[in-house]
Design a protein around this motif. Structure first.
Motif, PDB file in Angstrom:
ATOM      1  N   GLU A 169       0.834  -1.194   0.000  1.00  0.00           N
ATOM      2  CA  GLU A 169       0.000   0.000   0.000  1.00  0.00           C
ATOM      3  C   GLU A 169       0.872   1.248   0.000  1.00  0.00           C
ATOM      4  OE1 GLU A 169       0.445  -2.196   2.464  1.00  0.00           O
ATOM      5  OE2 GLU A 169      -1.423  -2.762   3.430  1.00  0.00           O
ATOM      6  N   GLU A 188      -5.604   2.472   0.493  1.00  0.00           N
ATOM      7  CA  GLU A 188      -6.094   1.335   1.279  1.00  0.00           C
ATOM      8  C   GLU A 188      -6.834   1.816   2.510  1.00  0.00           C
ATOM      9  OE1 GLU A 188      -6.669  -1.452   4.259  1.00  0.00           O
ATOM     10  OE2 GLU A 188      -5.138   0.096   4.526  1.00  0.00           O
ATOM     11  N   GLU A 202      -9.583  -4.392   5.967  1.00  0.00           N
ATOM     12  CA  GLU A 202      -8.457  -4.366   5.015  1.00  0.00           C
ATOM     13  C   GLU A 202      -9.028  -4.586   3.619  1.00  0.00           C
ATOM     14  OE1 GLU A 202      -5.641  -4.469   2.731  1.00  0.00           O
ATOM     15  OE2 GLU A 202      -4.766  -4.323   4.731  1.00  0.00           O
TER      16      GLU A 202
END
Length: 384
Positions: A74, A133, A331
């Motif tokens: 990320e 993210e 997530e």
């Protein structure tokens, strides 16, 4: 180990440079630029930019046809002021790499260094540096980008560092590993009036109070299982900061959380039904919207098996029955399972290490070599 000591020193320095200049979700332009320059030094066979925003993907191809393995990190940091005395602390006010994404990027850059020296025998490796993210938007943006069609993987792998677990130990399990969650914004619109004549208006005061308690009551905060639900009211507002006005506006922000996507659908239906009932009873107009939407993160059996074999080959200690999994946190890597088998492992950052999103958190650089070894072993086992 496929990296030299000089490699590790260089990649660690790069990680610390990323740490100094964090950028939040959707604003990762400079971070992506730094990553691009570092990747170009490894001569990838293809470099894709602006993927789902500021995403960057480097492709390393083998001589023979074979499957495509994607490894994801990320790009984004957090809108949190870092409180730290480390020499590489954030130089950007109110922003910090306080989740370890700088370390995850460093692990992929270590893989790039190894792949530069020895390509896979077959297939392709894609190192994906994903934007956004932290707000749940990045994975969806990458997967919907037309450029992703040519990168479509047969296997997707990822990791997240994990304070609370022993340094260098791995937590891994098949099945659910992260909860589904979404931010629900409820807006109630009525009609203002003079505070001395509230009957002349339509105030959302009572509806707001009932929803504050009613939404929260929809969660059971039970042990993490199929029936787990949690509703956390994070913000509420009523009217304007004035004594002479009976309010005509209210809003509530609540985070809905479940272990599975199916349970999330049920919770959303219940929350919307409750909001509708209270709005109608009070004669209010209702608006509902959602942000920070995360799907359940579920480790596919096939992808988990690949990671388990790599961990065994590298002699890494695995805590398979840890009470730390599944995580209540969310997530967005879970979306990659809609494309191909996918799995994420959790790499211990130390039992007493500052927790993720804490202002004094910093990624342990010792994890760069461990994380990259695990991924490289998975790549070699799959592609040669």
């Amino acid at each position: 180990m496929f990296l030299t000591e000089q490699d590790l020193q260089r990649i660690t320095a790069f990680r610390q440079e990323l740490h100094r200049y964090p950028e939040v979700s959707g604003d990762e332009r400079e971070t992506a630029g730094r990553v691009k320059l570092a990747l170009l030094e490894t001569s990838p066979d293809e470099l894709v930019e602006a993927l789902g925003g500021h995403g960057v993907a480097a492709v390393y191809s083998g001589a023979a046809d074979g499957p495509t393995v994607l490894i994801r990190a990320e790009l984004d940091g957090l809108p949190i002021e870092e409180i730290s005395d480390v020499p590489h602390r954030s130089l950007v006010s109110d922003k910090g790499h306080l989740c370890g994404h700088d370390g995850h990027m460093a692990i992929l850059l270590a893989l790039a260094a190894g792949l530069a020296r020895r390509r896979p025998e077959k297939g392709r490796v894609i190192l994906l540096f994903q934007p956004a993210e932290e707000n749940g938007a990045g994975a969806a943006a990458v997967l919907s980008d037309p450029a992703f069609a040519a990168l479509r993987p047969d296997l997707s792998l990822s990791l997240h560092n994990f304070p609370g677990a022993a340094l260098g130990h791995v937590l891994l399990r098949e099945g659910p590993v992260n909860c589904a969650s979404r931010g629900m914004k409820v807006i109630l619109r009525g009609k203002t009036s003079h505070a001395s004549y509230p009957e002349d208006g339509i105030a959302p005061t009572f509806a707001l109070g009932l929803l504050l308690s009613g939404l929260t009551a929809l969660g059971n905060n039970a042990p993490l299982g199929a029936d787990y639900t949690l509703v956390t009211v994070t913000h509420a507002r009523l009217g304007e900061p004035a004594f002479g006005i009976s309010p005509g506006y209210a809003e509530i922000w609540a985070t809905l959380r479940t272990l599975t996507d199916d349970k999330m659908a049920e919770l959303v239906e219940a929350a919307e039904r409750l909001a509708g009932e209270e709005a109608r009873a009070a004669g209010l107009r209702l608006e509902i919207s959602y942000e920070d939407v995360f799907r359940q993160c579920f480790n596919s059996p096939e992808a988990t098996a690949v990671l388990n074999q790599a961990l065994a080959d590298e002699g890494v200690t695995v805590e398979r029955e840890s009470a730390l999994l599944p995580m209540k946190a969310s997530e967005d890597f879970g979306l990659f399972r809609t494309v191909a088998p996918a799995a994420m492992f959790f790499l211990g950052a130390g039992k007493d290490h500052p927790r993720l999103h804490n202002p004094d958190y910093d990624f342990p650089d010792e994890l760069i070599s461990i994380g990259s070894r695990i991924f490289m072993r998975a790549i070699r086992n799959t592609l040669g």
